[in-house]
Scaffold this active site. Structure first.
Site, PDB file in Angstrom:
ATOM      1  CD  GLN A 169      38.972  13.905  44.282  1.00  0.00           C
ATOM      2  OE1 GLN A 169      38.894  15.224  44.567  1.00  0.00           O
ATOM      3  NE2 GLN A 169      39.185  13.366  45.269  1.00  0.00           N
ATOM      4  CG  HIS A 204      39.263  15.611  38.351  1.00  0.00           C
ATOM      5  ND1 HIS A 204      39.750  15.742  39.514  1.00  0.00           N
ATOM      6  CD2 HIS A 204      37.982  15.861  38.122  1.00  0.00           C
ATOM      7  CE1 HIS A 204      38.713  16.293  40.293  1.00  0.00           C
ATOM      8  NE2 HIS A 204      37.598  16.517  39.487  1.00  0.00           N
ATOM      9  CG  ASP A 239      48.242   9.836  39.678  1.00  0.00           C
ATOM     10  OD1 ASP A 239      47.659   8.820  39.225  1.00  0.00           O
ATOM     11  OD2 ASP A 239      48.325  10.248  40.898  1.00  0.00           O
TER      12      ASP A 239
END
Length: 260
Positions: free
Chosen positions: A109, A127, A112
């Site tokens: 998810q 995501h 980064d």
């Protein structure tokens, strides 16, 4: 079952499994110095924005369309909290484990990019990532290391339209390609499902654990706290991601030097 016994059991499952699905959330990046999202002490735990909005309202597709300045303000805040962070031992050991298995997939998810930076290749960034920007008006897109020097909100250098990160905002549909890839992984069959550092509040994140339970496939949760799947998994390790993966790696590779 005490922790050492559970670690031994999970290491045994990892040693035997060839097809593995690892699901990760913000908790895996906590050891890189990144704040978790909604958990206790997280970046937006019980906090409204300066505009009196919930973070779900501020980081929504509707807000990006209506008030991109507000949406971008909090996207930039998230990015600045991630800036300069590198993969930690958990990211690196997952990538190393991928090299030893016939098929190890990571469903994350996180936006980064740390799994990719660590070397994971069979990766479903469900995501998206903050490091890829797309124009909302024309085909222009580009990768960025961070948001340093960007106007907020940034304009497309080609057409002047609005740039936005290639991430799924609240209220937006998940990428069809990512969902299809996950479905193909499950359809091909897995020997083990690991959930690491996620509260599993989204159905598509908890779903593979439910599926494993129904199919009689072992599953593991690595999380110091409770989540939506804590009662579903066959093994629980109440540890942080880096500590747990380090202990498991040491059991799988007893002759390897510490701190891979």
């Amino acid at each position: 079952m005490n922790q050492d016994t559970t670690l031994d059991a999970v290491a045994g499952l990892l040693a035997e499994a060839q097809r593995i699905l690892i699901i990760t959330g913000a908790g895996i990046s906590a050891d890189s110095g990144l704040p978790t999202y909604r958990g206790i002490g997280g970046l937006y735990h019980e906090r409204l924005t300066g505009e009196g909005l919930t973070i779900e309202q501020a980081l929504s597709g509707e807000m990006m369309a209506r008030r991109p300045d507000i949406c971008w303000r909090y996207i930039a805040e998230l990015e600045s909290n991630c800036r300069g962070a590198g993969p930690n031992a958990a990211h690196r050991l997952i990538a190393a484990l991928e090299q030893e298995k016939s098929a190890l997939w990571v469903l994350t998810q996180n936006v980064d990019g740390l799994h990719r930076a660590a070397g994971s290749q069979k990766l479903i960034e469900i995501h998206g990532t903050v490091h890829h920007l797309c124009c909302t008006e024309c085909p222009h897109e580009r990768d960025v290391a961070d948001f340093t020097g960007l106007d907020i909100p940034p304009a497309c250098p080609v057409c002047g339209g609005l740039l936005r990160p290639d991430v799924v905002l609240f209220g937006e549909m998940l990428p069809e390609q990512g969902i299809q890839r996950l479905e193909r992984v499950l359809a091909a069959g897995v020997d083990l499902v690991l959930s690491i550092g996620t509260t599993s509040v989204f159905p598509y994140i908890a779903g593979p654990v439910w599926w494993a339970r129904q199919e009689g496939i072992p599953s593991v949760e690595i999380n110091p706290g409770d989540s939506e799947v804590s009662g579903l998994v066959t093994h629980r390790l109440r540890l942080g991601a880096a500590e747990a993966m380090g202990k498991l790696w040491a059991r799988l590779h007893p002759d390897a030097p510490a701190g891979h």
